[in-house]
Design a protein around this motif. Structure first.
Motif, PDB file in Angstrom:
ATOM      1  N   LEU A 308      -4.178  37.931-137.882  1.00 46.02           N
ATOM      2  CA  LEU A 308      -3.678  37.914-136.395  1.00 46.02           C
ATOM      3  C   LEU A 308      -4.848  36.787-135.805  1.00 46.02           C
ATOM      4  CD1 LEU A 308      -3.546  40.081-133.635  1.00 46.02           C
ATOM      5  CD2 LEU A 308      -4.791  41.589-134.795  1.00 46.02           C
ATOM      6  N   GLY A 309      -6.027  36.932-136.423  1.00 47.50           N
ATOM      7  CA  GLY A 309      -7.055  35.883-136.155  1.00 47.50           C
ATOM      8  C   GLY A 309      -6.587  34.786-136.260  1.00 47.50           C
ATOM      9  N   GLU A 310      -5.870  33.949-137.365  1.00 50.10           N
ATOM     10  CA  GLU A 310      -4.761  32.793-137.412  1.00 50.10           C
ATOM     11  C   GLU A 310      -4.169  33.005-135.787  1.00 50.10           C
ATOM     12  OE1 GLU A 310      -5.575  30.255-139.318  1.00 50.10           O
ATOM     13  OE2 GLU A 310      -4.193  29.341-138.070  1.00 50.10           O
ATOM     14  N   LEU A 311      -3.684  33.443-135.890  1.00 55.45           N
ATOM     15  CA  LEU A 311      -2.228  33.331-134.595  1.00 55.45           C
ATOM     16  C   LEU A 311      -3.086  33.491-133.315  1.00 55.45           C
ATOM     17  CD1 LEU A 311       0.395  36.292-135.108  1.00 55.45           C
ATOM     18  CD2 LEU A 311       0.319  33.594-136.107  1.00 55.45           C
ATOM     19  N   GLY A 312      -4.561  34.072-133.276  1.00 57.44           N
ATOM     20  CA  GLY A 312      -5.141  34.122-131.775  1.00 57.44           C
ATOM     21  C   GLY A 312      -5.540  32.371-131.553  1.00 57.44           C
ATOM     22  N   LYS A 313      -5.837  31.891-133.301  1.00 56.58           N
ATOM     23  CA  LYS A 313      -6.710  30.542-132.671  1.00 56.58           C
ATOM     24  C   LYS A 313      -5.559  29.672-132.093  1.00 56.58           C
ATOM     25  CE  LYS A 313      -9.647  30.351-136.525  1.00 56.58           C
ATOM     26  NZ  LYS A 313      -9.736  30.545-138.368  1.00 56.58           N
ATOM     27  N   GLN A 314      -3.715  29.617-133.021  1.00 56.74           N
ATOM     28  CA  GLN A 314      -2.694  28.996-132.483  1.00 56.74           C
ATOM     29  C   GLN A 314      -2.734  28.783-131.033  1.00 56.74           C
ATOM     30  OE1 GLN A 314       0.483  28.906-135.875  1.00 56.74           O
ATOM     31  NE2 GLN A 314      -1.299  28.554-137.471  1.00 56.74           N
ATOM     32  N   LYS A 315      -2.972  30.498-131.346  1.00 61.12           N
ATOM     33  CA  LYS A 315      -2.041  30.533-129.462  1.00 61.12           C
ATOM     34  C   LYS A 315      -1.712  29.603-128.635  1.00 61.12           C
ATOM     35  CE  LYS A 315      -3.821  34.284-126.424  1.00 61.12           C
ATOM     36  NZ  LYS A 315      -4.191  35.394-126.059  1.00 61.12           N
ATOM     37  N   SER A 316      -0.677  30.132-127.815  1.00 64.78           N
ATOM     38  CA  SER A 316      -0.503  28.483-126.852  1.00 64.78           C
ATOM     39  C   SER A 316      -0.266  30.405-124.967  1.00 64.78           C
ATOM     40  CB  SER A 316       0.286  27.597-126.391  1.00 64.78           C
ATOM     41  OG  SER A 316       1.644  28.233-127.002  1.00 64.78           O
ATOM     42  N   LYS A 317       0.712  29.883-125.174  1.00 63.23           N
ATOM     43  CA  LYS A 317       1.534  30.365-123.618  1.00 63.23           C
ATOM     44  C   LYS A 317       1.422  32.032-124.628  1.00 63.23           C
ATOM     45  CE  LYS A 317       3.179  27.028-121.036  1.00 63.23           C
ATOM     46  NZ  LYS A 317       4.517  26.454-121.459  1.00 63.23           N
ATOM     47  N   GLN A 318       1.917  32.422-125.576  1.00 57.58           N
ATOM     48  CA  GLN A 318       1.793  33.829-125.960  1.00 57.58           C
ATOM     49  C   GLN A 318       1.118  35.503-125.765  1.00 57.58           C
ATOM     50  OE1 GLN A 318       1.564  31.302-128.374  1.00 57.58           O
ATOM     51  NE2 GLN A 318       3.149  30.810-129.367  1.00 57.58           N
TER      52      GLN A 318
END
Ligand code: CTP
Length: 400
Positions: A308-318
């Motif tokens: 979740l932390g990693e996706l939070g870092k990678q998040k753009s428009k999601q």
């Protein structure tokens, strides 16, 4: 999308009728109930017995049953259907549909149908491009029917060209796409992860947790029912989505969950991470079974990656939604997690002896958004919780 739908399949006399055995299977796999009605000439290409076994329903091909002379009520059949699919639809059938000729059960059902009618034509290439056929297809569309275009390829005549009935898989996805248009999540791609992860100690033992994956699987199904294209990354779980169109990626370890989530996340609009991913795993899994000895053994654990932390870092428009399972200070900790992991929403579960989050079909959750708006929900079934979560995502996205 086709789950619980009642589909009446009308088969007319073309060679592609043999593909209807597969079509019935796909409809059933997608969760639909299927009844089949055939023209007499269709029975020369595929047997009613085959279709009856596959659809688990009697197949009708005559106005009257032999030898009982019982009337087959086409009005009831047509009224029963949520969708009427005619595949293959021959040139002859198209012509009869346009003029209202009613000399077999498929025609009678067509004229009685109140549901949406999907027509998958199939014929030789010259017949397909004949102005009469083109005109008939146009007329049928004008009557409100939906045409599933024929495909190009080798034809029964030996010629190659346009006229083949759309492949059964394509008929199913065409109908699913049609039905999902206009739904709240139509055109949206969603990632859901669910279930526990298993971290190997040795070839026979692992570190796991009590998560059943039920809420995540229900979320995947609900998103799918509301028109989304869903990928479910699922740890070891006995639950499976009911919608065949949910793409399931089965994984076992936190590492596999991480790799798949990071990959799928790149192309989605919404990600809901409900999985109970192991926070720690054995530093080294033994290659062979650890034998019992009289002494204690110590397992050295190392941290897994925070997905979740990693996706939070990678998040753009999601839109990114996390879960938090807490035993105390739930709201406070959850608010911290929203900031720390760059989330849009968080679903807070509490677990206690009287309200266990795991192994129960019911739970109590709260949902907090990144603006600290908090909604507390009543104790309810996990199916209703999945609906509440999706509603909260809708509200959040509408305001975004
Ligand atoms: N999660 C994750 N990767 C991990 C561990 C957890 O993506 N390695 C996700 C879960 O899917 C969930 C969220 O993180 O959406 C919260 O999990 P939780 O265990 O409550 O919190 P943690 O962040 O692991 O922190 P703590 O256990 O200290 O509360």
């Amino acid at each position: 999308m086709l789950r619980n739908k009642k589909i009446l399949l009308g088969i007319t006399g073309g060679i592609a009728a043999y593909k209807c055995a597969q079509l019935v299977r796909l409809f059933i796999k997608a969760g639909a109930e299927v009844k089949v009605v055939m023209t007499p000439s269709a029975t020369q290409f595929v047997t009613p017995e085959t279709l009856s076994v596959l659809s688990k329903n009697p197949v009708v091909s005559d106005f009257f049953e032999k030898p009982t002379h019982e009337w087959n009520n086409h009005v009831h059949l047509a009224e029963w259907a949520d969708l009427f699919v005619i595949a293959p639809a021959t040139a002859n059938t198209l012509a009869k549909f346009t003029s209202g000729v009613c000399d077999n059960m498929v025609m009678a059902c067509y004229l009685s149908a109140r549901s949406k009618v999907f027509i998958a034509p199939a014929m030789d290439l010259d017949m397909y491009k004949h102005p009469t056929t083109k005109e008939n297809l146009k007329k049928l569309e004008g009557f409100g029917n939906i045409i599933i275009p024929a495909e190009t390829g080798e034809l029964a005549s030996g010629l190659t060209g346009e006229g083949r009935m759309a492949e059964p898989e394509n008929i199913v996805s065409f109908i699913e796409k049609y039905l999902s248009s206009g739904l709240p999540f139509s055109g949206k791609k969603v990632l859901v992860n669910a279930g526990p992860t298993y971290e190997a100690i040795d070839p026979v033992r692992f570190i796991g947790n009590r998560s059943s994956g039920k809420t995540g699987v229900l979320l995947a199904d609900e998103f799918c029912d509301q028109g989304a294209e869903v990928t479910l990354i699922l740890g070891p779980s006995s639950h499976k989505p009911k919608n065949a169109s949910v793409k399931v990626i089965n994984i076992e370890t936190a590492e596999e969950m991480f790799n798949n989530c990071v990959e799928v996340f790149k192309s989605v609009d919404i990600a809901v991470l409900s999985a109970a991913v192991a926070d720690y795993k054995p530093k080294e899994a033994s290659g062979s079974k650890i034998k019992k000895s009289n002494t204690e053994i110590n397992l050295e654990l190392t941290k897994t990656k925070d997905i979740l932390g990693e996706l939070g870092k990678q998040k753009s428009k999601q839109v990114l939604i996390g879960f938090a399972l807490e035993t105390e200070n739930a709201i406070e900790y959850a608010k911290e997690k929203i900031k720390k992991k760059n989330l849009d929403l968080i679903v807070v579960n509490t677990t206690s002896e009287s309200n266990p989050a795991f192994g129960s079909d019911f739970n109590t959750v709260s949902i907090i958004d990144k603006h600290n708006k908090l909604v507390n929900f009543e104790f309810k079934s996990k199916a209703d919780i999945a609906k509440d979560i999706i509603e909260a995502i809708k509200v959040f996205m509408a305001k975004k």
